[in-house]
Design a protein around this motif. Structure first.
Motif, mmCIF file in Angstrom:
data_model
loop_
_atom_site.group_PDB
_atom_site.id
_atom_site.type_symbol
_atom_site.label_atom_id
_atom_site.label_comp_id
_atom_site.label_asym_id
_atom_site.label_seq_id
_atom_site.Cartn_x
_atom_site.Cartn_y
_atom_site.Cartn_z
ATOM 1 N N ALA A 14 38.877 -18.575 34.499
ATOM 2 C CA ALA A 14 38.366 -17.961 33.451
ATOM 3 C C ALA A 14 36.907 -18.127 33.307
ATOM 4 N N ALA B 17 39.167 -17.058 26.347
ATOM 5 C CA ALA B 17 40.262 -15.949 25.903
ATOM 6 C C ALA B 17 40.563 -15.789 24.446
ATOM 7 N N LYS C 211 45.302 -17.450 29.270
ATOM 8 C CA LYS C 211 45.648 -16.187 29.809
ATOM 9 C C LYS C 211 45.724 -16.422 31.409
ATOM 10 N N LEU D 38 38.474 -9.919 35.473
ATOM 11 C CA LEU D 38 39.574 -10.758 34.727
ATOM 12 C C LEU D 38 38.809 -12.097 34.344
ATOM 13 N N ALA E 273 36.568 -11.699 31.510
ATOM 14 C CA ALA E 273 37.448 -11.014 30.228
ATOM 15 C C ALA E 273 38.309 -12.549 29.785
ATOM 16 N N ALA F 277 41.576 -4.756 33.565
ATOM 17 C CA ALA F 277 40.744 -5.960 33.120
ATOM 18 C C ALA F 277 40.951 -5.962 31.570
ATOM 19 N N GLN F 278 40.663 -4.740 31.017
ATOM 20 C CA GLN F 278 40.385 -4.487 29.563
ATOM 21 C C GLN F 278 41.942 -4.607 29.045
ATOM 22 N N TRP G 87 44.003 -6.897 29.738
ATOM 23 C CA TRP G 87 44.340 -8.192 29.396
ATOM 24 C C TRP G 87 43.513 -8.975 28.593
ATOM 25 N N SER G 88 42.231 -8.235 28.183
ATOM 26 C CA SER G 88 41.397 -9.121 27.362
ATOM 27 C C SER G 88 41.674 -9.208 26.015
#
Length: 241
Positions: free
Chosen positions: A20, A24, A30, A56, A59, A237-238, A240-241
């Motif tokens: 990442a 997050a 995440k 991802l 995010a 992607a959004q 899971w953000s």
């Protein structure tokens, strides 16, 4: 981005881990495992899956991409592969991602056949999988097999039997597995999303979002590869953000 091998000596799998890039939101780490499609669909969708991993990461999500046994850069031959074995590979990759990130649970995102395999794994690994995205999933193995074999010549016995699907060997044992394959819609996690770029069969009562964009797994005649459907990737992607 960190390419590496994991699994056992007998079943060595190739993966690419990307961490990442942002903190997050909310509590906990995440992490998402990307489960690819098979054959030419894998090749066509490679660019899109890589771009999805980047989105991802931006995010705040850790991502692991990998190749099933007998495919890509993983060990083994395609004629020795099986759907049950590929689901076991997904489970191995889940454990690897959890160990790498210290995430308590992970999400699964599968494209086409990868979505169907991921759904089966999620149903039996509820303690480890908290969310699933099915991207243009294969709902019926029988229907998918008809697509694959529409123009596929039979292979001679001395070459392993089965069929040749656009340069990829599909053995008789795998054909039999595909005939009996069905997506276990009733056993999916409560947090599940189905994203479609083309119309398809319903997945039980799971919400389906139709997002405009060229299918990543079909050949784009202008480039010869699969499209990179930005809107579809951004939506996943959004989520899971």
């Amino acid at each position: 981005m960190n390419p590496f091998f994991f699994g056992t000596r007998q079943r060595r799998l190739f993966g690419v881990y990307s961490p990442a890039r942002a903190s997050a939101s909310g509590s906990g780490t995440k992490a998402v495992l990307l489960c690819p499609p098979w054959g030419q669909e894998y090749l066509r969708a490679h660019r899109a899956m890589k771009q999805l991993a980047t989105l991802l990461n931006q995010a705040g999500v850790h991502v692991l991409r990998f190749d099933y046994f007998g495919t890509g850069d993983s060990a083994g031959e395609m004629l020795d592969a099986s759907l049950a074995g590929w689901q076991a590979d997904i489970e191995t990759a889940i454990d690897e991602l959890k160990d790498t990130t210290d995430a308590a649970r992970v999400g699964l995102l599968g494209l086409r056949l990868g979505g169907t395999l991921a759904a089966g794994v999620a149903a039996r690994r509820r303690k480890d999988v908290d969310s699933v995205v099915l991207w243009d999933p294969v709902v019926s193995g029988e229907g998918y097999l008809k697509e694959l074999l529409a123009d596929a010549p039979a292979r001679k016995a001395e070459h392993g039997g089965g069929y040749e699907v656009m340069g990829f060997a599909l053995g008789d044992a795998m054909v039999a597995e595909l005939r009996g394959l069905a997506l276990p819609a009733a056993e999916l996690p409560a947090r599940t999303l189905v994203v479609r770029s083309v119309p398809g069969e319903a997945v039980g009562s799971v919400p389906v979002e139709q997002v405009e964009g060229q299918p990543a797994w079909l050949e784009d005649h202008h480039s010869g590869a699969g499209a990179v459907p930005v809107k579809v990737l951004q939506r996943m992607a959004q989520w899971w953000s």
